[in-house]
Design an enzyme around this catalytic site. Structure first.
Site, mmCIF file in Angstrom:
data_model
loop_
_atom_site.group_PDB
_atom_site.id
_atom_site.type_symbol
_atom_site.label_atom_id
_atom_site.label_comp_id
_atom_site.label_asym_id
_atom_site.label_seq_id
_atom_site.Cartn_x
_atom_site.Cartn_y
_atom_site.Cartn_z
ATOM 1 N N GLY A 139 -75.495 51.384 61.261
ATOM 2 C CA GLY A 139 -76.280 51.288 63.317
ATOM 3 C C GLY A 139 -74.860 51.686 64.151
ATOM 4 N N THR A 173 -82.864 56.454 59.902
ATOM 5 C CA THR A 173 -83.121 56.539 61.402
ATOM 6 C C THR A 173 -81.643 56.673 62.315
ATOM 7 O OG1 THR A 173 -82.419 54.471 61.697
ATOM 8 C CG2 THR A 173 -84.571 54.258 61.533
ATOM 9 N N THR A 210 -74.601 58.562 54.698
ATOM 10 C CA THR A 210 -72.941 59.113 53.378
ATOM 11 C C THR A 210 -73.454 60.625 52.148
ATOM 12 O OG1 THR A 210 -71.705 56.697 53.500
ATOM 13 C CG2 THR A 210 -71.410 58.447 51.837
ATOM 14 N N ASP A 216 -87.926 44.104 59.807
ATOM 15 C CA ASP A 216 -86.648 44.170 58.685
ATOM 16 C C ASP A 216 -86.496 42.998 58.245
ATOM 17 O OD1 ASP A 216 -85.122 44.865 56.930
ATOM 18 O OD2 ASP A 216 -83.526 45.637 58.097
ATOM 19 N N SER A 272 -82.422 43.726 48.691
ATOM 20 C CA SER A 272 -82.714 45.247 48.331
ATOM 21 C C SER A 272 -81.285 45.961 48.521
ATOM 22 C CB SER A 272 -83.366 45.966 50.275
ATOM 23 O OG SER A 272 -83.281 47.120 50.119
ATOM 24 N N LYS A 302 -77.290 46.977 64.553
ATOM 25 C CA LYS A 302 -78.763 45.788 63.993
ATOM 26 C C LYS A 302 -78.164 44.110 64.244
ATOM 27 C CE LYS A 302 -79.864 49.218 60.023
ATOM 28 N NZ LYS A 302 -79.927 48.995 58.705
#
Length: 503
Positions: free
Chosen positions: A168, A198, A203, A256, A264, A288
């Site tokens: 985020g 988004t 990375t 989400d 996840s 987030k």
């Protein structure tokens, strides 16, 4: 019915098989019906798409299906209708707010991976999790099921460390410093990362600027057992494959679910054999998790889930109110991270966060005494040991270890925004900064992005540069300029905010 495979040079955007209209009528098949294709060696499931792209007696296989299953042109397969799998009943159970048993969750995950569940059914499952949630028993079962339906990595070098940021914050190239610092201290850290979804750069997008990031599990094992670290793209691996499928439904629905997010993240750590996991939860406006209270609640869930998986988990709640460092976008961030590793210094926000996170990992791994990890991490960075380890990582991943920051190409189309008035920087909008960088072409255009010249609290004079947009084409640059003017990403105010007279 029997049909000959016809390979279609196209992506359908879904897991579909194509059947001729007349053939479908004869077989009493309808759009979106689930069918199974049987050969002597395998059974594959797919949703029916009726199309005259294929002739009678043919079944069209799109590239979406070919990515997971090998078919040969002209191969004969048996096409059979397949009724709704048992997992649909379990999804309805969760839609009704009931708790799922471990075996029911395992069945759902297996059917997702085997493509027995169609897109609409997967979306229903994800929606049910968003509305009714999961308790910790269900989350643990989901995490293990997601990991065990994919590949698992077994590395001999122990202990195995890992770090993950829930994201985020623009410009978060922190782990490109953390991984070599931790590995230079003698710990093992096989880091898998994502590409941007988004954001302006994941990375993996940044590392790819100076090294390869797509490797098989065997190649990762070889690299890590040789040098103690890697920084690779998780999407090239078959780690927790159900996650990649459910993410598509989450994106489409713009939801989400917390339980699914936990599963996840931790399923991939479990699959990588990670023993000690540090979770970075940035907090602040535009990320987030916006409040510390939310972050603490999420931290407790990560720690409890780790216990159930046999992993030791710690959480760092970090400041996420403005971009990290001065750059946003793959090549610009690669330059900044490499410069910090080479010089042992850099923007305060980047160095503080990187050494802080690395220090926690050094303490978790037992190579630094409690409270001394950050100091040790900074010494490793300043001594050049982290840079030498980064050179090893780049070389083992097929890059040029001698590359210099200025040799990394960036966009040659630029535009600099200046301060319209004198005052203090009171806010930098994370979402707006990300939006501008993406409008400029990041992450697909590696050289696109933003270089920031100011941070919150700094004083500027009218006409001082605030940020420069980099793009690889004039069209993209113009698009980013329009976006930036509309978004107003940097707020400048005087010390006197408002004057009010007599009322």
């Amino acid at each position: 019915m029997k049909a000959k495979v016809r390979i279609l040079d196209m992506y359908s955007g879904r897991y579909s098989v194509f059947i001729n209209e007349k053939e479908a009528k004869k077989a009493k098949l309808h759009p979106d019906d689930l069918v199974k294709l049987e050969t002597g060696k395998k059974t594959v499931y797919g949703s029916v798409t009726i199309s005259n792209l294929v002739k009678e007696g043919e079944i069209g296989i799109s590239k979406d299906v070919l990515q997971l299953h090998n078919f040969s042109e002209g191969e004969v397969v048996t096409v059979l209708p397949s009724g709704a799998p048992e997992s649909v009943r379990y999804i309805k159970k969760k839609m009704n707010g009931e708790k799922l048993r471990k075996v029911e969750i395992e069945t759902i995950v297996k059917d997702i991976v085997d493509r027995k569940l169609r897109d609409i059914e997967i979306s229903s499952f994800v929606t049910a999790l968003e509305i009714n949630g999961l308790d910790m028993d269900e989350i643990a079962a989901l995490t293990i099921a997601m990991a065990e339906t994919g590949d698992m990595l077994d590395i001999d070098r122990k202990p195995i460390m890992d770090v993950h940021s829930i994201g985020g914050v623009p410009g978060n190239k922190t782990n490109i410093l953390v991984v070599p610092i931790v590995a230079a201290a003698g710990l093992t850290i096989p880091k898998t990362s994502s590409r941007a979804i988004t954001s302006a750069a994941g990375t993996a997008d940044v590392v790819e600027v100076f090294a390869e990031v797509s490797f098989s599990l065997d190649e990762i094992k070889r690299i890590v057992e040789k040098i103690g670290a890697c920084m690779v793209w998780g999407g090239a691996l078959n780690l927790a494959p159900a996650d990649d499928i459910t993410i598509k439904a989450e994106r489409a629905l713009s939801i989400d679910p917390v339980g699914l997010m936990l599963a996840s993240i931790m399923s991939k750590k479990y699959a990588m054999g990670s023993q000690y996991v540090l979770i970075d939860i940035p907090t602040g406006k535009g990320v987030k998790v916006e409040t510390v209270d939310e972050a603490r609640a999420l931290a407790r869930d990560f720690i409890e889930l780790g216990k159930r998986l046999g992993q030791y988990v710690e959480v760092a709640i970090t400041y996420g109110g403005q971009p990290i460092g001065h750059t946003v976008g793959p090549a610009l961030e690669a330059r900044e991270a490499l410069q910090a590793l080479m010089s042992g210094t850099g923007p305060g926000s980047l160095i503080e966060k990187a050494t802080g996170l690395a220090g926690i990992l050094l303490e978790m791994g037992g190579v630094a005494p409690s409270g001394m990890g950050k100091k040790m991490a900074r010494e490793i960075l300043e001594s050049g040991k982290a840079y030498q380890k980064m050179r090893e990582i780049i070389e083992e991943q097929g890059g040029n270890p001698d590359i210099k920051p200025e040799e990394i190409p960036i966009g040659d189309k630029t535009y600099t925004f200046t301060a319209p008035t004198s005052g203090y920087i009171t806010a930098i909008d994370n979402k707006a900064i990300t939006g501008i960088a993406r409008a400029a072409g990041a992450p697909e255009d590696k050289g696109a992005g933003i270089e920031l010249y100011v941070k919150v609290g700094e004083k500027v004079k009218e006409g001082d540069p605030l940020f420069t947009i980099y793009a690889e084409s004039e069209a993209r640059l113009d698009q980013a300029i329009v976006f930036a003017r509309r978004a107003e990403p940097i707020r400048i105010e005087g010390m006197v905010l408002q004057r009010i007279g007599n009322i």
